[in-house]
Write an enzyme that holds these catalytic residues in place. Structure first.
Site, short mmCIF file in Angstrom:
data_model
loop_
_atom_site.label_atom_id
_atom_site.label_comp_id
_atom_site.label_asym_id
_atom_site.label_seq_id
_atom_site.Cartn_x
_atom_site.Cartn_y
_atom_site.Cartn_z
N VAL A 85 0.91 -1.20 -0.04
CA VAL A 85 -0.08 -0.04 -0.03
C VAL A 85 0.76 1.23 0.14
O VAL A 85 0.55 2.34 -0.32
CB VAL A 85 -0.94 0.21 1.16
CG1 VAL A 85 -1.94 -1.08 1.23
CG2 VAL A 85 -0.53 0.11 2.64
N ASN A 115 -7.20 -0.84 5.54
CA ASN A 115 -6.71 -1.64 6.69
C ASN A 115 -5.23 -1.84 6.87
O ASN A 115 -4.80 -1.96 8.11
CB ASN A 115 -7.71 -3.14 6.75
CG ASN A 115 -7.04 -3.71 7.94
OD1 ASN A 115 -7.29 -3.49 9.23
ND2 ASN A 115 -6.29 -4.88 7.53
N SER A 158 -7.06 4.06 14.87
CA SER A 158 -6.62 3.27 16.13
C SER A 158 -7.15 4.38 17.08
O SER A 158 -7.38 5.57 17.08
CB SER A 158 -5.15 3.16 16.11
OG SER A 158 -4.77 2.84 17.39
N TYR A 188 3.66 6.11 14.65
CA TYR A 188 2.08 5.39 14.65
C TYR A 188 1.20 6.22 15.14
O TYR A 188 0.25 6.34 14.38
CB TYR A 188 2.24 4.05 15.70
CG TYR A 188 0.89 3.38 15.38
CD1 TYR A 188 0.99 2.31 14.48
CD2 TYR A 188 -0.18 3.37 16.47
CE1 TYR A 188 -0.14 1.45 14.21
CE2 TYR A 188 -1.26 2.40 16.39
CZ TYR A 188 -1.31 1.60 15.20
OH TYR A 188 -2.29 0.72 15.17
N ALA A 227 1.30 9.45 15.10
CA ALA A 227 1.05 10.55 13.86
C ALA A 227 0.40 9.99 12.71
O ALA A 227 -0.47 10.66 12.23
CB ALA A 227 2.73 10.89 13.31
N LYS A 250 -1.81 7.65 12.74
CA LYS A 250 -3.25 7.14 12.72
C LYS A 250 -4.15 8.48 13.17
O LYS A 250 -5.21 8.83 12.73
CB LYS A 250 -3.52 6.40 14.07
CG LYS A 250 -2.76 5.02 13.69
CD LYS A 250 -3.59 4.22 12.68
CE LYS A 250 -3.06 2.77 12.57
NZ LYS A 250 -3.85 2.24 11.37
P1 NAD Z 1 -1.79 -7.87 11.58
O1 NAD Z 1 -0.29 -7.44 11.71
O2 NAD Z 1 -2.36 -8.99 12.14
O3 NAD Z 1 -2.28 -7.53 10.08
C1 NAD Z 1 -1.77 -6.69 9.21
C2 NAD Z 1 -1.42 -7.05 7.81
O4 NAD Z 1 -1.16 -5.83 6.91
C3 NAD Z 1 -0.71 -8.24 7.50
O5 NAD Z 1 -1.35 -9.06 6.55
C4 NAD Z 1 0.31 -7.47 6.55
O6 NAD Z 1 1.00 -8.74 5.77
C5 NAD Z 1 -0.30 -6.48 6.09
N1 NAD Z 1 0.49 -5.66 5.63
C6 NAD Z 1 1.82 -4.88 6.36
N2 NAD Z 1 2.40 -3.93 5.43
C7 NAD Z 1 1.75 -3.93 4.32
C8 NAD Z 1 1.85 -3.11 3.43
N3 NAD Z 1 2.82 -2.06 2.94
N4 NAD Z 1 0.87 -3.26 2.24
C9 NAD Z 1 0.11 -4.18 2.21
N5 NAD Z 1 -0.40 -4.88 3.23
C10 NAD Z 1 0.49 -4.67 4.50
O7 NAD Z 1 -2.34 -6.39 11.98
P2 NAD Z 1 -3.79 -6.08 12.44
O8 NAD Z 1 -3.95 -5.91 13.95
O9 NAD Z 1 -5.00 -6.69 11.98
O10 NAD Z 1 -3.82 -4.47 11.91
C11 NAD Z 1 -4.73 -3.99 10.78
C12 NAD Z 1 -5.08 -2.40 11.06
O11 NAD Z 1 -5.45 -2.32 12.54
C13 NAD Z 1 -3.65 -1.97 10.93
O12 NAD Z 1 -4.04 -0.51 10.27
C14 NAD Z 1 -3.41 -1.61 12.65
O13 NAD Z 1 -2.59 -0.42 12.77
C15 NAD Z 1 -4.82 -1.27 13.14
N6 NAD Z 1 -5.04 -1.52 14.52
C16 NAD Z 1 -4.51 -2.57 15.22
C17 NAD Z 1 -4.88 -2.69 16.54
C18 NAD Z 1 -4.42 -3.98 17.47
O14 NAD Z 1 -4.11 -3.89 18.55
N7 NAD Z 1 -3.98 -5.07 16.71
C19 NAD Z 1 -5.27 -1.74 17.29
C20 NAD Z 1 -5.65 -0.40 16.62
C21 NAD Z 1 -5.67 -0.47 15.39
#
Ligand code: NAD
Length: 248
Positions: free
Chosen positions: A60, A86, A140, A153, A155, A157
């Site tokens: 992305v 996402n 987030s 992170y 910044a 979000k």
């Molecule tokens: P995760 O690590 O389980 O999944 C993230 C996915 O994104 C992975 O499949 C990875 O391969 C893919 N990815 C990473 N870099 C990429 C790139 N450059 N291009 C395309 N794909 C890429 O994490 P998650 O917790 O499911 O995170 C999903 C979203 O939720 C993120 O934006 C994260 O910041 C947000 N989030 C997560 C949490 C948490 O506590 N897990 C809390 C708040 C927000």
């Protein structure tokens, strides 16, 4: 919530919240497009669901790859109904601002912030052309309130929340809605990686969550589906927190 034969694009679809979102929309008989930097993870997810999905390896943070993704979706389905930005990463080291590495800063901003901008930029022309569309950005709780040792992170979000509101304002008259979810700690690989390095903080983190547990990826996926559905037709530019009460 009906998504039958709607075309749904999900970035970061190979794991965690993205994978749960794929499953949510697949159960609703949508045409689901998986985009992730890891082809292997996407193949695992698509093998685990009964219907055929489109898969496109996409970083992305690379605008040309996002353009190719949108182009390939339009070529195959002729429309983009829902686009879920996402994909996201955290810094490799949780350090205070003066020690935060430039590499972490550049990579996190490129994926979490530029990636969301690129996603909206490539999805919107198709949505404008078809006269409807729905974008859900995954921000987030760190996009609404400060958290330490995490400047890149936070910044990125806060930027996702700001971009969601700015773009929602621009396209409100065009039948295109843009909202964001703001999850708190959610039990996915991202959180597990953090806990592997510092297992002792699991109880401490949970003690800050009034419900006393981490969120589930399926809970965030359901909220994404709700925001993308006809049940929220008068809602745009909003953030929806899923944090077990942490923000209270
Ligand atoms: P995760 O690590 O389980 O999944 C993230 C996915 O994104 C992975 O499949 C990875 O391969 C893919 N990815 C990473 N870099 C990429 C790139 N450059 N291009 C395309 N794909 C890429 O994490 P998650 O917790 O499911 O995170 C999903 C979203 O939720 C993120 O934006 C994260 O910041 C947000 N989030 C997560 C949490 C948490 O506590 N897990 C809390 C708040 C927000």
């Amino acid at each position: 919530m009906s998504f039958k034969e709607k075309v749904i694009v999900i970035t970061g679809a190979g794991s965690g919240i993205g994978a749960a979102t794929v499953r949510f929309f697949a159960k609703k008989e949508a045409y689901v497009v998986l985009a992730d930097i890891s082809l292997e993870k996407m193949v695992d997810i698509s093998d685990s669901i009964p219907m055929e999905c489109m898969i496109q390896k996409t970083d992305v943070s690379q605008y040309d790859q996002m353009q190719s993704l949108a182009g390939a979706v339009i070529k195959k389905y002729g429309q983009i109904d829902v686009w879920v930005n996402n994909a996201g990463i955290g810094p490799t080291q949780m350090l205070k601002t003066a020690d935060h590495s430039l590499q972490d800063w550049e990579r996190v901003i490129a994926v979490n912030q530029s990636g969301v901008f690129y996603g909206m930029k490539v999805a919107l022309p198709a949505m404008l052309k078809q006269g409807s569309g729905n974008i859900v950005n995954v921000a987030s709780l760190a996009g609404l309130k400060a958290s330490g040792n995490n400047i890149s992170y936070v910044a990125s979000k806060f930027a996702v929340v700001g971009m969601t509101k700015a773009a929602a304002l621009e396209y409100a008259k065009k039948n295109i809605r843009i909202n964001a979810v703001c999850p708190g700690y959610t039990d996915t690989n991202m959180l597990r990686q953090l806990l592997e390095v510092k297992p002792e903080i699991e109880d401490k983190l949970k003690s800050h969550i009034p419900m006393g547990r981490f969120g589930k990826a399926t809970e965030v996926a359901t909220a994404i589906g709700w925001l993308a559905s006809d049940q929220t037709q008068f809602m745009t530019g909003q953030t929806l927190s899923l944090d077990g009460g942490t923000s209270l």
